[in-house]
Design a protein around this motif. Structure first.
Motif, PDB file in Angstrom:
ATOM      1  N   ASN A 152       0.812  -1.216   0.000  1.00  0.00           N
ATOM      2  CA  ASN A 152       0.000   0.000   0.000  1.00  0.00           C
ATOM      3  C   ASN A 152       0.843   1.263   0.000  1.00  0.00           C
ATOM      4  OD1 ASN A 152      -2.064  -1.916   2.053  1.00  0.00           O
ATOM      5  ND2 ASN A 152      -2.798  -1.071   0.119  1.00  0.00           N
ATOM      6  N   PHE A 153       0.223   2.349  -0.473  1.00  0.00           N
ATOM      7  CA  PHE A 153       0.870   3.656  -0.487  1.00  0.00           C
ATOM      8  C   PHE A 153       0.531   4.405   0.805  1.00  0.00           C
ATOM      9  CE2 PHE A 153       0.337   3.948  -5.421  1.00  0.00           C
ATOM     10  CZ  PHE A 153       1.074   2.782  -5.555  1.00  0.00           C
ATOM     11  N   ALA A 154       1.429   5.277   1.244  1.00  0.00           N
ATOM     12  CA  ALA A 154       1.165   6.056   2.464  1.00  0.00           C
ATOM     13  C   ALA A 154       2.031   7.303   2.503  1.00  0.00           C
ATOM     14  CB  ALA A 154       1.438   5.209   3.707  1.00  0.00           C
ATOM     15  N   TRP A 155       1.436   8.400   2.948  1.00  0.00           N
ATOM     16  CA  TRP A 155       2.199   9.614   3.256  1.00  0.00           C
ATOM     17  C   TRP A 155       2.741   9.486   4.670  1.00  0.00           C
ATOM     18  CZ3 TRP A 155       4.241  13.748   0.960  1.00  0.00           C
ATOM     19  CH2 TRP A 155       4.661  14.799   1.778  1.00  0.00           C
ATOM     20  N   ASN A 156       3.913  10.064   4.936  1.00  0.00           N
ATOM     21  CA  ASN A 156       4.500  10.046   6.271  1.00  0.00           C
ATOM     22  C   ASN A 156       3.900  11.175   7.109  1.00  0.00           C
ATOM     23  OD1 ASN A 156       6.042   9.939   8.564  1.00  0.00           O
ATOM     24  ND2 ASN A 156       8.009  10.158   7.542  1.00  0.00           N
ATOM     25  N   PRO A 157       3.030  10.867   8.089  1.00  0.00           N
ATOM     26  CA  PRO A 157       2.378  11.940   8.859  1.00  0.00           C
ATOM     27  C   PRO A 157       3.325  12.723   9.757  1.00  0.00           C
ATOM     28  CG  PRO A 157       1.855   9.795   9.787  1.00  0.00           C
ATOM     29  CD  PRO A 157       2.579   9.529   8.498  1.00  0.00           C
ATOM     30  N   CYS A 158       4.577  12.279   9.897  1.00  0.00           N
ATOM     31  CA  CYS A 158       5.545  13.050  10.668  1.00  0.00           C
ATOM     32  C   CYS A 158       6.172  14.167   9.833  1.00  0.00           C
ATOM     33  CB  CYS A 158       6.630  12.127  11.221  1.00  0.00           C
ATOM     34  SG  CYS A 158       6.098  11.245  12.700  1.00  0.00           S
ATOM     35  N   ARG A 159       5.752  14.281   8.576  1.00  0.00           N
ATOM     36  CA  ARG A 159       6.206  15.363   7.709  1.00  0.00           C
ATOM     37  C   ARG A 159       5.035  16.289   7.393  1.00  0.00           C
ATOM     38  NH1 ARG A 159       8.334  13.202   2.353  1.00  0.00           N
ATOM     39  NH2 ARG A 159       8.717  15.435   2.036  1.00  0.00           N
ATOM     40  N   CYS A 339       3.979   7.085  12.061  1.00  0.00           N
ATOM     41  CA  CYS A 339       5.016   7.607  11.168  1.00  0.00           C
ATOM     42  C   CYS A 339       5.734   6.503  10.400  1.00  0.00           C
ATOM     43  CB  CYS A 339       6.024   8.412  11.974  1.00  0.00           C
ATOM     44  SG  CYS A 339       5.283   9.846  12.789  1.00  0.00           S
ATOM     45  N   LEU A 340       6.471   6.924   9.384  1.00  0.00           N
ATOM     46  CA  LEU A 340       7.278   6.009   8.584  1.00  0.00           C
ATOM     47  C   LEU A 340       8.751   6.163   8.952  1.00  0.00           C
ATOM     48  CD1 LEU A 340       5.650   6.501   5.058  1.00  0.00           C
ATOM     49  CD2 LEU A 340       4.930   4.995   6.931  1.00  0.00           C
ATOM     50  N   LYS A 341       9.515   5.131   8.660  1.00  0.00           N
ATOM     51  CA  LYS A 341      10.962   5.162   8.858  1.00  0.00           C
ATOM     52  C   LYS A 341      11.628   4.621   7.596  1.00  0.00           C
ATOM     53  CE  LYS A 341      11.045   0.609  11.132  1.00  0.00           C
ATOM     54  NZ  LYS A 341      11.441  -0.126  12.351  1.00  0.00           N
ATOM     55  N   PRO A 342      12.932   4.856   7.426  1.00  0.00           N
ATOM     56  CA  PRO A 342      13.606   4.400   6.209  1.00  0.00           C
ATOM     57  C   PRO A 342      13.502   2.884   6.017  1.00  0.00           C
ATOM     58  CG  PRO A 342      14.976   5.980   7.377  1.00  0.00           C
ATOM     59  CD  PRO A 342      13.826   5.650   8.277  1.00  0.00           C
TER      60      PRO A 342
END
Length: 363
Positions: A152-159, A339-342
């Motif tokens: 799935n696609f996702a925007w990083n909400p920590c940005r 949030c997302l991480k690398p």
């Protein structure tokens, strides 16, 4: 004095010393007991809101010198995130005021972070309930997410989403209209956005936005961009990059350059409003394309905003507002999952090959 008597006297002196130390320090501990005169406290005030129509006012007291930081935090799947801040004033009193327009029920708390002189103070959490100011239609399962090879696609909400508007064929008056549509996405997802100015970029042709820009919304025409022919607008997630959720290490494709391009050749057919009693307005098409930009696919239910064709009006006409399925999908795509991480390649799992990824721009 014999050896045994000497040991007994030393033990008695040690006990008396401990008792005297305890009596001497007891008043300090008494001041810090829960329920004491200087007790820390918080009052969350009103905790039920209608989005866009009310604000929170959190008050309280923390035992400390003035100007101590106090944070208001919200709970996401990966932990607590600060959404507002204040500083204490005289006698440790504080007030945190602001708006929380993100639809749904959200667990919140107040925290006074640790300092060199003060221990951290974490107050008991509560819930802020933010109501949608209309009755969403349809089923909460009426949505579909964009994906590639099952990811799935996702925007990083920590940005924070820094976006620009290309007014193009629509003129400068379209800027506040576009900002209003982005605000509806904020309320449905919990994302933070910031308008950073105009641009000449058009997402259909150019994903290399100028520095400091995450998203572009352009008002162009099929006369300039043939890909817009027979489309009132096109939107998509732009470039994608493998990442992982902090909360569960799940692999996602991070949305990096979302964009929307609107076709002004249809300006006469679609009123530049968000509500119309008889015709689908341009605002409805715009929030549909923004749904694509943040990872929602088309869905067959013609009540939902993400339906690909003509939509069924409400009894009062056409409205640029997300319905039950749209809202459920945007919540899943929003800040709540965390949030997302690398992306880090793990043994037995090869990195996603994005060399043959198709264009996810949709009408």
């Amino acid at each position: 004095m014999n050896h045994r008597l000497r040991l007994a006297m030393l033990a008695l002196v040690s006990v008396l010393s401990l008792l005297l130390t305890s009596f001497a320090t007891s008043p300090v501990h008494a001041e810090q007991r829960p329920g004491g005169k200087g007790r820390d406290k918080v009052d969350y005030g009103t905790t039920s809101f209608v989005s866009g129509a009310s604000a929170y006012s959190v008050t309280g007291k923390v035992r400390a010198r003035t100007k101590r930081k106090v944070h208001l935090q919200v709970r996401w799947a990966d932990g607590w995130h600060t959404i507002d801040k204040a500083r204490t004033k005289r006698k440790g009193k504080f007030t945190i005021t602001g708006t929380m327009d993100w639809y749904g029920a959200h667990k919140v708390r107040v925290v006074a972070p640790r300092t060199r002189r003060d221990r951290a103070k974490v107050f008991k959490a509560t819930k802020f309930k933010v109501a949608v100011p209309w009755t969403p239609r349809g089923s909460t399962s009426a949505y579909e997410r964009m994906s590639y090879k099952g990811v799935n696609f996702a925007w990083n909400p920590c940005r924070t989403i820094k976006y620009r508007i290309n007014p193009g064929h629509a003129g400068e008056a379209v800027i506040p209209f576009t900002q209003q549509a982005v605000e509806l996405i904020e309320r449905a997802t919990g994302f933070r956005t910031k308008y950073v100015g105009t641009t000449t970029a058009v997402p259909l042709d150019d994903k290399n936005y100028q520095r400091g820009t995450d998203m572009v919304i352009a008002w162009s025409s099929e006369t300039d961009h043939p890909a817009l022919v027979q489309a009132v607008g096109r939107g998509g997630p732009g470039t994608l990059k493998p990442a992982r959720r902090r909360s569960n290490n799940k692999v996602v494709l991070e949305i990096r350059r979302p964009g929307v391009t609107m076709n002004m050749a249809y300006a006469a057919e679609y009123p530049f409003t968000f509500d119309d009693p008889a015709t689908e307005p341009m605002g409805l098409v715009l929030i549909h394309e923004l749904g694509h930009a943040f990872g929602l696919e088309h869905y067959a239910d013609d009540i939902q905003v993400m339906h690909p064709g003509d939509r069924s009006p409400a009894p009062s006409g056409y409205h640029s507002r997300f319905e039950a399925g749209d809202l459920a999908g945007l919540r899943v795509q929003g800040a709540q999952p965390g949030c997302l991480k690398p992306y880090r390649q793990r043994r037995g799992y090869s990195a996603l090959d994005l060399s043959d990824i198709p264009d996810f721009t949709r009408e």
